[in-house]
Design an enzyme around this catalytic site. Structure first.
Site, mmCIF file in Angstrom:
data_model
loop_
_atom_site.group_PDB
_atom_site.id
_atom_site.type_symbol
_atom_site.label_atom_id
_atom_site.label_comp_id
_atom_site.label_asym_id
_atom_site.label_seq_id
_atom_site.Cartn_x
_atom_site.Cartn_y
_atom_site.Cartn_z
ATOM 1 N N GLU A 1 0.804 -1.217 0.000
ATOM 2 C CA GLU A 1 0.000 0.000 0.000
ATOM 3 C C GLU A 1 0.840 1.273 0.000
ATOM 4 O O GLU A 1 0.308 2.353 -0.250
ATOM 5 C CB GLU A 1 -0.950 -0.006 1.208
ATOM 6 C CG GLU A 1 -1.991 -1.118 1.136
ATOM 7 C CD GLU A 1 -2.824 -1.231 2.394
ATOM 8 O OE1 GLU A 1 -3.968 -1.703 2.289
ATOM 9 O OE2 GLU A 1 -2.340 -0.862 3.492
ATOM 10 N N ASP B 1 -11.590 -5.939 -2.473
ATOM 11 C CA ASP B 1 -12.480 -7.093 -2.436
ATOM 12 C C ASP B 1 -13.863 -6.621 -2.028
ATOM 13 O O ASP B 1 -14.012 -5.591 -1.372
ATOM 14 C CB ASP B 1 -11.973 -8.146 -1.442
ATOM 15 C CG ASP B 1 -11.809 -7.573 -0.037
ATOM 16 O OD1 ASP B 1 -12.711 -7.782 0.792
ATOM 17 O OD2 ASP B 1 -10.787 -6.904 0.226
#
Length: 233
Positions: free
Chosen positions: A12, A197
């Protein structure tokens, strides 16, 4: 102006870290903070580690040592809003804990004793994020992000969160802790994450497959926000 940027995982933060000019690294208690400039803007990029404790500790170190004027929490999240798909953006109006419960003492679900029920993101930073979303022509949802020390992967925890927080847009594991610490320091913050997701029984497989997509999208957003801030001076 100095901008604090927080991500939990290596995936990230790596794309942002690679852009930092004059980069210096601070290592403390398992956290890494990278300071320098991106596009002429002073930044302090924190890789906090996963979960609420790591996020709270890292955010405290960031605010104490680097003293940013604002904080952007970036990275990935599980989408709960029906319109969100992988790669879309979620922007926080507020953040709450989904795994805190002191309702026996009169507090709201998710509210910690002695704290507000929600930690509210800064209006100007929300507007900045939304202007960048429009500029980049991305699909996005603005709303409630809930955090807890669990990866939401299954019908039962998903149903519990939706029943308790019917307007929740996304779930993840750090944002409420970041917001909590920023609230205590009086530092404006916003959470801008990309969906990795859609939280369901198969979300662990989707997360592993699409984390790279989410990292690219969230980095795209942070870069756009920094560019806009640079133009404003």
């Amino acid at each position: 102006m100095k901008v604090g940027i927080i991500g939990a995982m290596e995936q990230e933060v790596t794309l942002l870290r690679d852009q930092i000019e004059n980069r210096q690294t601070i290592q403390r208690a398992g956290c890494e903070i990278y300071t320098g400039q991106i596009g002429g803007v002073d930044v302090a990029l924190l890789k906090s580690g996963i979960g609420k404790v790591s996020a709270a500790m890292g955010t405290t170190l960031l605010l104490e040592h680097c003293k940013p004027d604002l904080v952007i929490n970036t990275g990935s999240a599980g989408g709960l809003a029906s319109t969100l798909k992988v790669g879309d953006i979620v922007v926080s109006e507020e953040v709450r804990y989904h795994d805190a419960d002191v309702t026996a003492f009169g507090y709201e679900p998710g509210q910690m004793a002695g704290c507000p029920a929600a930690f509210v993101a800064d209006d100007a930073l929300i507007a900045l994020a939304e202007s960048c979303i429009k500029q980049l022509n991305l699909n996005a949802v603005r709303g409630l992000i809930c955090s807890g020390d669990a990866f939401i992967n299954g019908a039962e925890p998903l149903a519990r969160i939706r029943a308790t927080f019917p307007n929740v847009a996304a779930v993840e594991m750090e944002a409420a802790a970041v917001g909590h610490v920023c609230h205590l320091f009086g530092t404006p913050f916003v959470v801008v994450r990309a969906i990795s997701d859609v939280a369901d029984s198969e979300s662990h497989m989707s997360f592993e497959e699409f984390l790279v997509v989410a990292a690219k999208q969230s980095t795209l957003m942070v870069n756009a926000m920094l560019q806009t801030l640079a133009k404003r001076g």
